[in-house]
Write an enzyme that holds these catalytic residues in place. Structure first.
Site, PDB file in Angstrom:
ATOM      1  N   GLY A  65      79.788 105.401  59.812  1.00  0.00           N
ATOM      2  CA  GLY A  65      80.893 106.506  59.843  1.00  0.00           C
ATOM      3  C   GLY A  65      81.431 107.098  60.909  1.00  0.00           C
ATOM      4  N   SER A 105      90.226 105.350  61.598  1.00  0.00           N
ATOM      5  CA  SER A 105      88.700 105.031  61.559  1.00  0.00           C
ATOM      6  C   SER A 105      87.974 105.390  62.774  1.00  0.00           C
ATOM      7  CB  SER A 105      88.896 103.526  61.513  1.00  0.00           C
ATOM      8  OG  SER A 105      87.533 102.802  61.518  1.00  0.00           O
ATOM      9  N   THR A 117      79.291 100.877  55.960  1.00  0.00           N
ATOM     10  CA  THR A 117      80.128  99.815  56.545  1.00  0.00           C
ATOM     11  C   THR A 117      79.162  98.603  56.941  1.00  0.00           C
ATOM     12  OG1 THR A 117      81.549 101.521  57.243  1.00  0.00           O
ATOM     13  CG2 THR A 117      81.579  99.436  58.642  1.00  0.00           C
ATOM     14  N   GLU A 160      84.179 102.063  53.076  1.00  0.00           N
ATOM     15  CA  GLU A 160      84.060 103.476  53.417  1.00  0.00           C
ATOM     16  C   GLU A 160      82.789 103.936  52.980  1.00  0.00           C
ATOM     17  OE1 GLU A 160      84.074 106.946  52.654  1.00  0.00           O
ATOM     18  OE2 GLU A 160      84.698 107.197  54.880  1.00  0.00           O
TER      19      GLU A 160
END
Length: 587
Positions: free
Chosen positions: A494, A472, A407, A427
């Protein structure tokens, strides 16, 4: 350009002993794994604190930061700068973000003194079913799920940026595309980090379009310094610059996306109607307090800010400022707070348009005080149980979704005092590996729980459903002090994002580190499994003392990519994570 940089000496040992707490943090000896910065011969390159007086932008790539800086010099707003920055990141850091993915934007408008949140999270195709990643009663392997058309969600970043620009933009929409169009046509040099990550990703070679772009005619990654051009992406940008985001969500570009998803060996079911119906959402900010500061960011479907607020609310019960930043007490209390926050995340958080997420109850001070009381000062609790603030626990199942770190994060302060914090993603590294019209498509749907029920047969809140946004952990945050914007912060990483951002906030607020020192701190924490310590740092010495306290310890690399800006009495100061190629620019 007037930049005042300050470079400090290494001080890990002093920090570990609780001495010289204002000393500058030097980089650890070993870089992060999947998102490491291979610029130096060992460790990652030291980064200075950058100061400026009027405006500032920080991102994970120098060319991207330069694009945002150029918009600010033209009188653009923070969203103008962020859009230009994001579009260049699509080229220079394609493994992490781009127009084939999604984003969350937090924006403070100085003129109205209002905080805005824009949700550009991807959505599942309308025909998606809860057992999407199940075969014969078993979940697909993560690799099989990711590298497929099934993993691709309807992209949201362009709609989110367009919506924010309509509200807060100053420069013409088309102007923001010029730096990326120029780089796509003229080419840019492959960086050490991009070369390394392409080299390590074997799945790219199996996707023809991606291989043709990222690899040479012999199937080898383009070498460092190779000038990489992307005329297809330039054409997409020209269309969107002229026609707006509709050019992406309808017409030839949309047809190309749908065809690529459906042509995969494991095809997806996205339709043209799914693309044309997508809308970004403006949501109410989620806010809480820590010490004398107000901390605000995106609400669910992201669990990131909620989790950070939970961790801070629990840590507020303890004298964090008295603990050495790299000391045993700090690591223990921080990790235990993380266990409790991640336990709640796994049960409660999902798309609020589909699930009633008790966000306010989960950050209620009384609830967090009760959760903090579960922390034993001398012993780890191991795996923490979720709390039950609204008597719903018995009906919910534990999520088994994986969220892999690839990301990017952007922070901006413009000349008018507007502040932006934006996390943007496709992702996992290189997303689904499906490459179309010069950009990669996300694999965001693997952020849903792969199994719609848990071992007890209870439905999981974050299960796949048509039109739903996957949970998320992105945590773009703006912090206020005395009702004025004080800090913009966020990170990739993540499911570890909550830990990265919370640690940085504790670093600035409790330990009085400058923003560069705080983002450079060696990482530690727990995601309600092992207690994790960053390899190649003094934290490794704490492994045995922590194990003696009952911690199950793992030592490994941490692929963070924090970017932060602080506004104080001296002006603006910015920090970029040394684990990436990031750069802070300002005047």
């Amino acid at each position: 350009m007037r930049i005042r940089a300050k470079r400090c000496v290494a001080a890990w040992a002093a920090l570990a002993c609780g001495m010289a707490m204002a000393a500058c943090a030097a980089p650890p000896a070993s870089p992060a794994d999947e998102d490491k910065n291979p610029e130096g011969s060992s460790g990652y390159a030291e980064k200075p604190l950058v100061r400026a007086e009027r405006f500032m932008v920080a991102s994970a790539n120098p060319l991207a930061s330069e694009a945002g800086y150029d918009m600010l010099r033209q009188g653009g707003s923070a969203i103008d700068a962020a859009i230009a920055t994001q579009l260049v990141l699509n080229l220079t850091e394609p493994q992490s973000s781009g127009i084939g993915g999604g984003a969350f934007i937090v924006y403070y408008d100085s003129a109205t003194q209002q905080l805005k949140v824009y949700d550009g999270r991807e959505t599942a195709p309308s025909s998606a079913q809860p057992a999407r990643f199940m075969r014969d009663g078993r979940t697909l392997s993560y690799g099989a799920a990711v590298n497929s058309g099934l993993s691709v969600g309807v992209p949201g970043v362009l709609r989110a940026m367009e919506l924010a620009h309509k509200r807060q933009g100053k420069l013409p929409w088309s102007e923001l595309f010029k730096p990326a169009i120029r780089l796509a046509e003229q080419g840019f040099r492959v960086s050490p980090r991009l070369h390394k990550l392409v080299s390590e990703n074997k799945a790219l070679a199996s996707q023809g379009a991606a291989a043709a772009y990222f690899l040479d005619e012999r199937g080898r990654p383009w070498p460092v310094g190779h000038v990489l051009k992307n005329p297809d992406f330039a054409e997409v940008l020209r269309r969107v610059a002229k026609q707006g985001a509709d050019a992406f969500y309808t017409g030839a570009i949309a047809r190309g996306i749908v065809a690529a998803v459906r042509a995969h060996e494991t095809p997806g079911d996205m339709t043209l109607a799914d693309l044309s119906r997508y809308r970004a959402k403006e949501r109410e900010p989620l806010c809480g307090t820590y010490r004398l500061y107000r901390v605000c960011g995106v609400p669910p479907p992201s669990a990131g800010v909620l989790g950070v607020l939970q961790m801070l609310g629990m840590l507020e019960q303890f004298p964090m400022s008295q603990f050495a930043p790299l000391g045993l007490e700090a690591v223990h209390y921080f990790s235990e707070a993380g266990r409790l926050a991640y336990a709640d995340r796994d049960f409660y958080v999902a798309d609020p348009d589909f699930v009633d997420v008790p966000a306010k109850a989960l950050i209620d001070p009384a609830y967090l005080q009760a959760r903090a009381a579960l922390i034993d000062p001398d012993r780890s609790m191991g795996v923490a149980p979720p709390g039950d603030p609204v008597s719903r626990l018995a009906s919910l199942g534990r999520d088994n979704a994986l969220e892999i770190p690839s990301t990017s994060h952007i922070v901006v302060v413009d000349a008018e005092g507007d502040m932006l914090s934006m996390t943007t993603t496709i992702e996992s590294a290189f997303g689904s590996k499906i490459f179309v019209h010069g950009f990669l498509l996300n694999n965001q749907l693997t952020d849903f729980s792969h199994n719609p029920v848990d071992a007890q047969g209870r439905l999981v809140a974050n299960r796949v459903e048509g039109g739903k946004r996957p949970r998320s952990t992105m945590a773009p945050i703006i912090v206020f002090r005395d009702a004025k914007p004080y800090m913009a912060i966020g990170s990739p990483g993540g499911s570890a994002i909550m830990n990265y951002v919370a640690q940085t906030l504790v670093g600035v607020i409790d330990w009085k580190l400058d923003i560069q020192q705080a983002v450079s701190l060696p990482h530690y924490g727990s995601r309600n499994k092992q207690t994790e310590l960053e390899r190649g740092t003094p934290l490794e010495k704490l492994a045995q003392p922590l194990r003696a306290m009952g911690h199950d310890v793992s030592v490994h690399e941490f692929p963070s990519g924090l970017q932060g800006i602080v506004i104080d009495e001296h002006g603006l100061s910015g920090g970029a994570d040394p684990r990436r190629e990031g750069k802070v620019l300002g005047d």
